[in-house]
Design a protein around this motif. Structure first.
Motif, PDB file in Angstrom:
ATOM      1  N   GLY A  69       0.903  -0.942  -0.170  1.00  0.00           N
ATOM      2  CA  GLY A  69      -0.032   0.144   0.075  1.00  0.00           C
ATOM      3  C   GLY A  69       0.674   1.894  -0.092  1.00  0.00           C
ATOM      4  N   GLU A  70       0.078   1.884  -0.150  1.00  0.00           N
ATOM      5  CA  GLU A  70       0.868   3.194   0.349  1.00  0.00           C
ATOM      6  C   GLU A  70       1.981   3.994   1.311  1.00  0.00           C
ATOM      7  N   ASP A  71       1.709   3.638   2.160  1.00  0.00           N
ATOM      8  CA  ASP A  71       2.329   3.568   3.410  1.00  0.00           C
ATOM      9  C   ASP A  71       3.209   2.295   3.530  1.00  0.00           C
ATOM     10  N   GLY A  72       4.020   1.354   2.579  1.00  0.00           N
ATOM     11  CA  GLY A  72       4.223   0.321   2.565  1.00  0.00           C
ATOM     12  C   GLY A  72       5.192   0.857   2.289  1.00  0.00           C
ATOM     13  N   ARG A  73       6.469  -0.243   2.486  1.00  0.00           N
ATOM     14  CA  ARG A  73       7.504   0.180   2.042  1.00  0.00           C
ATOM     15  C   ARG A  73       7.802  -0.948   0.569  1.00  0.00           C
ATOM     16  N   LEU A  74       9.647  -0.675   0.085  1.00  0.00           N
ATOM     17  CA  LEU A  74       9.268  -1.892  -1.379  1.00  0.00           C
ATOM     18  C   LEU A  74       8.331  -1.382  -2.297  1.00  0.00           C
ATOM     19  N   ARG A  75       7.298  -0.905  -2.480  1.00  0.00           N
ATOM     20  CA  ARG A  75       6.728  -0.592  -3.796  1.00  0.00           C
ATOM     21  C   ARG A  75       7.016   0.119  -4.360  1.00  0.00           C
ATOM     22  N   ALA A  76       6.550   0.276  -5.411  1.00  0.00           N
ATOM     23  CA  ALA A  76       6.160   0.944  -6.948  1.00  0.00           C
ATOM     24  C   ALA A  76       6.180   2.182  -6.719  1.00  0.00           C
ATOM     25  N   PRO A  77       6.811   3.432  -7.579  1.00  0.00           N
ATOM     26  CA  PRO A  77       6.439   4.614  -6.905  1.00  0.00           C
ATOM     27  C   PRO A  77       5.276   5.492  -7.081  1.00  0.00           C
ATOM     28  N   ILE A  78       4.391   4.662  -7.951  1.00  0.00           N
ATOM     29  CA  ILE A  78       2.968   4.724  -8.009  1.00  0.00           C
ATOM     30  C   ILE A  78       2.453   3.968  -8.019  1.00  0.00           C
ATOM     31  N   VAL A  79       1.342   4.146  -6.605  1.00  0.00           N
ATOM     32  CA  VAL A  79       0.433   3.605  -6.052  1.00  0.00           C
ATOM     33  C   VAL A  79      -0.202   1.909  -6.638  1.00  0.00           C
ATOM     34  N   ILE A  80      -0.739   0.587  -6.632  1.00  0.00           N
ATOM     35  CA  ILE A  80      -1.115  -0.240  -6.835  1.00  0.00           C
ATOM     36  C   ILE A  80      -2.274   0.122  -6.379  1.00  0.00           C
ATOM     37  N   ASP A  81      -3.374   0.336  -7.057  1.00  0.00           N
ATOM     38  CA  ASP A  81      -4.916   0.346  -7.201  1.00  0.00           C
ATOM     39  C   ASP A  81      -5.778  -0.869  -6.945  1.00  0.00           C
ATOM     40  N   VAL A  82      -5.404  -1.898  -6.237  1.00  0.00           N
ATOM     41  CA  VAL A  82      -5.469  -3.451  -5.485  1.00  0.00           C
ATOM     42  C   VAL A  82      -6.892  -3.129  -5.679  1.00  0.00           C
ATOM     43  N   ASP A  83      -7.996  -2.268  -5.448  1.00  0.00           N
ATOM     44  CA  ASP A  83      -8.767  -2.382  -5.316  1.00  0.00           C
ATOM     45  C   ASP A  83     -10.114  -2.782  -6.303  1.00  0.00           C
ATOM     46  N   ASN A  84      -9.674  -2.164  -7.829  1.00  0.00           N
ATOM     47  CA  ASN A  84      -9.954  -1.516  -8.780  1.00  0.00           C
ATOM     48  C   ASN A  84      -8.822  -2.392 -10.306  1.00  0.00           C
ATOM     49  N   ALA A  85      -8.361  -3.698  -9.637  1.00  0.00           N
ATOM     50  CA  ALA A  85      -8.397  -4.273 -11.003  1.00  0.00           C
ATOM     51  C   ALA A  85      -9.516  -5.007 -11.862  1.00  0.00           C
ATOM     52  N   ARG A  86      -8.696  -4.334 -13.120  1.00  0.00           N
ATOM     53  CA  ARG A  86      -9.655  -4.913 -14.452  1.00  0.00           C
ATOM     54  C   ARG A  86      -9.617  -5.993 -15.370  1.00  0.00           C
ATOM     55  N   TYR A  87     -10.141  -6.797 -15.651  1.00  0.00           N
ATOM     56  CA  TYR A  87     -10.435  -7.738 -16.321  1.00  0.00           C
ATOM     57  C   TYR A  87     -10.484  -7.597 -18.044  1.00  0.00           C
ATOM     58  N   ASP A  88      -9.242  -8.394 -19.219  1.00  0.00           N
ATOM     59  CA  ASP A  88      -9.777  -8.009 -20.005  1.00  0.00           C
ATOM     60  C   ASP A  88      -9.613  -9.335 -21.153  1.00  0.00           C
ATOM     61  N   GLY A  89     -10.571  -9.294 -21.544  1.00  0.00           N
ATOM     62  CA  GLY A  89     -10.757 -10.428 -21.720  1.00  0.00           C
ATOM     63  C   GLY A  89     -10.703 -11.873 -21.245  1.00  0.00           C
ATOM     64  N   VAL A  90     -11.104 -11.454 -20.297  1.00  0.00           N
ATOM     65  CA  VAL A  90     -11.507 -13.265 -19.295  1.00  0.00           C
ATOM     66  C   VAL A  90     -12.314 -12.407 -18.592  1.00  0.00           C
ATOM     67  N   GLU A  91     -12.599 -12.993 -18.219  1.00  0.00           N
ATOM     68  CA  GLU A  91     -14.175 -13.348 -16.956  1.00  0.00           C
ATOM     69  C   GLU A  91     -13.414 -13.300 -15.509  1.00  0.00           C
ATOM     70  N   LYS A  92     -13.264 -12.832 -14.610  1.00  0.00           N
ATOM     71  CA  LYS A  92     -13.376 -13.004 -13.104  1.00  0.00           C
ATOM     72  C   LYS A  92     -12.985 -14.357 -12.351  1.00  0.00           C
ATOM     73  N   ASN A  93     -13.801 -15.094 -12.661  1.00  0.00           N
ATOM     74  CA  ASN A  93     -14.443 -16.055 -12.067  1.00  0.00           C
ATOM     75  C   ASN A  93     -14.052 -17.630 -13.183  1.00  0.00           C
ATOM     76  N   ASN A  94     -13.356 -16.731 -13.981  1.00  0.00           N
ATOM     77  CA  ASN A  94     -12.785 -17.995 -15.103  1.00  0.00           C
ATOM     78  C   ASN A  94     -12.431 -19.265 -14.419  1.00  0.00           C
ATOM     79  N   LEU A  95     -13.342 -20.213 -15.211  1.00  0.00           N
ATOM     80  CA  LEU A  95     -12.187 -21.984 -14.735  1.00  0.00           C
ATOM     81  C   LEU A  95     -10.828 -21.414 -14.995  1.00  0.00           C
TER      82      LEU A  95
END
Lengths: 469, 269
Positions: free
Chosen positions: A174-200
């Protein structure tokens, strides 16, 4: 309606036939557990003002019960971590919760579990069944994956079929965590492109020894790519990277050849995604000097080459790097071990070194010490003006999503033209300088030749004290 | 010249007599043949155990007398069709190593195969045969001591008879054929009544006396199989020692072959 359902379910569970069915689950099971206190100290304050030191606590329990003479079993392994500074690192996971059944020449698993594929030491390219639990810091830590596994065992070879249900998204600092990328990764809004989230997802692996010294495994995976690519949210005052999960088909090969003190290892993958198809490999040798200086100590020297066809376009850190390491095993009562390693990119001279040491204390304690240093970072040339940055971003191929790329180009060109956008910069909080800085961070991420530069000030020392119940 | 001819003359009839006499006397065993015969007999007496399981407590002692313990369970499956036995060893303690398991396939005609499962990494690692002389879990037992052995893996030589603690023994020397063995020779005391190994001395690659093993507390299982309840390995060069106590030993426990493959190693309990 809900109440009726709950009542019916309760009655079903406690009815005598089902109690008889589940009773063995609660009789004669055994618990074991591990608690882990961790303290990290960073040489420098975080680039974004994060704390220099942090405590963290984790616990993992395991409940195991077997019945039918051990042919059936249930394993339940919850994991929890609490972190002093990083809200994303504070998390709960079901590492394992599965029913296992063993037949004469086959076995099945149903539920959450963790599967390991691979041979090499520095990176396991083929190992894609489970998602990485990235916040753990140790890249080998994985999240539990719900699956059904059928394993057919023959005299020498083992054939595994997997049906993977319920994709797990990767955890990120997260934003206050160490070893993070210079721009925070928005884990709450991940997107799926061409694949269903609950794909088998489906996977198969066949492993077999060939002769006395060679072990071969071949695997196929078809499903959601565990490695996301990233899109920028183009919110220049709350910049975030959005993980985008797509499809992937992977063919994997593993070889391990043991001859006298030598072990040669190879992992290779051929990957096909909607955006690209590429091959990558890790291969190398290790040699063990046993009983050095007439002691019980074994010293293993390891060297591996990490290669990715995409070169600097690869999302990973290692595209043409050399890993070197030494493992010192003391073979003593405390199971003491030291691991020293480095990964060096000879093109940019970037180098990352680490040393790890661990030993048991008494019967129930174990101490592990880890230090990681980026010895050399590539120098980045960051654009100083918006147009310079826009040009380098356009060249980098960083954004693969056509719409957002167009949006970015429009936004940047509007800014360059300074058409009505000065309104965005309202006073002290949102200055033009801040805005350029955000763009520079995007540019840093886009510069995949000098990847270690994103760990600007994250050299650290870590001590873990573990207690086993 | 003359002397030689004369000697030949004398030798000739002697050789003839000897050759004639041999079938009558029965085959005069060489010490090598006798040593092999003793080990074959000892092996034969252990035949037909089908499978076995037992609990084990390993006590490691350093030269100052500090001790630490490891608990484990051992399962064995008798080899079929001329191949060797299969052994699975599962660790319960030290707790940080719980679930660590070692699978050994002994072979009569080639190097044994050994795989170690590391539960923290979920990883099965093959143990290079070169490593077999290394210590097992920090003890004075090496991987080769633990893994079990087949008669065919050694050459033998009968040395003498000797009495150990009131029991008449054969003393036989054996020489590992495997070039990665940590030993140049092993001297074994086998009792003449039941062919049980009571004592063994291990000589390292420099031919100096490294370790001595003593087996005590023999119990007869299923009216047929003798097993020691206690094994003590003393390292004479470091002063350290390891005791292996077995308990709850069962023969013919009905173990399945499916409990002795690489998948089983991962789920061993």
């Amino acid at each position: 309606m809900n109440k009726i359902a709950v009542a019916a379910l309760t009655m079903l569970v406690f009815s005598s036939p089902s109690y008889a069915l589940f009773e063995p689950l609660f009789d004669e099971g055994t618990w074991s557990a591990e608690m882990n206190g961790e303290w990290r100290y960073f040489n420098d304050p975080g680039e974004f003002g994060q704390s220099k030191s942090a405590f963290s606590y984790s616990a993992q329990a395991e409940y195991y019960v077997g019945w039918n003479d051990g042919d059936d079993s249930f394993t339940f392994t919850p994991f929890v971590r609490l972190d002093q500074i990083d809200d994303n690192r504070t998390h709960l996971d079901l590492r394992e919760a599965y029913w296992g059944h063993v037949g004469e020449n086959w076995e099945t698993k149903l539920g959450y579990t963790r599967i390991f594929w691979g041979r090499t030491e520095f990176l396991n390219l083929v190992d894609v069944v489970n998602q990485k639990d990235f916040v753990e810091g140790d890249t080998t830590e994985k999240l539990g994956q719900p699956l059904f596994q059928l394993s057919l065992v023959h005299d020498v070879g083992i054939l595994d079929f997997y049906v993977l249900a319920g994709f797990r998204e990767r955890t990120y600092q997260g934003e206050d965590g160490r070893l993070r990328a210079p721009i925070v990764i928005d884990v709450d809004n991940a997107r799926y492109d061409g694949v269903e989230k609950n794909n088998l997802d489906l996977a198969v692996r066949w492993s077999q020894p060939v002769g006395d010294n060679l072990e071969v495994a071949v695997s196929i995976f078809s499903g959601t790519n565990r490695d996301p690519r990233f899109d920028f949210n183009y919110d220049l005052f709350d910049p975030k990277l959005i993980p985008v999960y797509t499809r992937m088909d992977q063919f994997g090969l593993e070889l391990e050849y043991i001859y006298e003190g030598w072990v040669a290892k190879l992992e290779a993958i051929a990957v096909e995604t909607p955006d690209e198809s590429y091959t990558a490999a890790v291969g190398g040798v290790e040699y063990t000097f046993d009983a050095v200086f007439d002691s019980d100590i074994d010293v293993t020297l390891i060297t591996e080459y990490l290669w990715d066809e995409r070169g600097s376009d690869s999302a990973g850190f290692f595209e043409h790097d050399v890993g070197i390491g030494t493992r010192i095993t003391f073979n003593d009562e405390q199971s003491a071990e030291i691991l020293i390693g480095g990964i060096i990119d000879f093109d940019t001279n970037e180098a990352l070194y680490s040393i790890e040491a661990s030993r048991r204390i008494g019967e129930s304690w174990r101490v592990e010490i880890l230090a990681t240093v980026v010895a050399e970072r590539g120098d980045q040339e960051l654009g100083q003006t918006v147009s310079e940055i826009a040009k380098s971003l356009a060249d980098s191929g960083f954004t693969t999503d056509a719409i957002s790329t167009q949006f970015a180009i429009n936004l940047l060109s509007d800014i360059i033209d300074e058409v009505g956008l000065l309104a965005l910069f309202n006073g002290e909080i949102n200055t033009y300088g801040e805005f350029v800085e955000t763009l520079q961070q995007v540019q840093r991420l886009a510069d995949t030749d000098r990847k270690l530069s994103i760990l600007e000030s994250d050299d650290y020392f870590q001590i873990e004290v573990k207690y086993f119940f | 010249m003359l002397k030689t001819v004369q000697l030949r003359k004398i030798w000739k009839p002697m050789v003839a007599v000897a050759l004639l006499a041999m079938p009558l006397m029965g085959h005069a065993e060489t010490p090598e043949e006798r040593g092999l015969a003793i080990f074959e007999e000892a092996d034969k007496r252990g035949d037909g155990y089908v499978d076995s399981k037992s609990g084990m407590l390993m006590i490691l002692k350093d030269k100052r007398g500090n001790t630490s313990e490891r608990k484990m369970r051992v399962k064995g499956l008798e080899g079929k069709d001329g191949d060797g036995d299969k052994t699975l060893m599962i660790f319960d303690t030290p707790k940080d190593q719980k679930g660590t398991a070692l699978l050994t396939f002994s072979h009569t005609n080639k190097d044994d195969d050994q795989w170690l499962y590391l539960p923290a990494l979920k990883r099965v690692k093959k143990i290079a045969s070169k490593k077999k002389s290394g210590p097992f879990m920090g003890s004075e037992f090496s991987f080769e001591d633990i893994g079990g052995s087949e008669v065919e893996e050694y050459d033998y030589k009968y040395l003498r008879d000797e009495t150990v603690e009131g029991q008449k023994c054969f003393v036989v020397e054996s020489y590992p054929k495997d070039k990665y063995s940590g030993y140049t020779r092993i001297v074994t005391w086998i009792d003449q009544e039941h062919y049980r190994t009571l004592k063994a001395e291990f000589y390292d690659r420099k031919k100096s006396h490294l370790k001595t093993l003593a087996a005590t507390g023999f119990t007869l299982y299923n009216d047929k199989f003798w097993r020691p309840d206690l094994l003590e390995m003393v390292n004479l060069q470091t002063g350290k020692s390891t005791v292996l106590k077995s308990s709850d030993t069962v023969f013919g426990a009905g173990l399945k072959a499916s409990a002795f493959n690489k998948n089983a190693l991962k789920r061993a309990r």
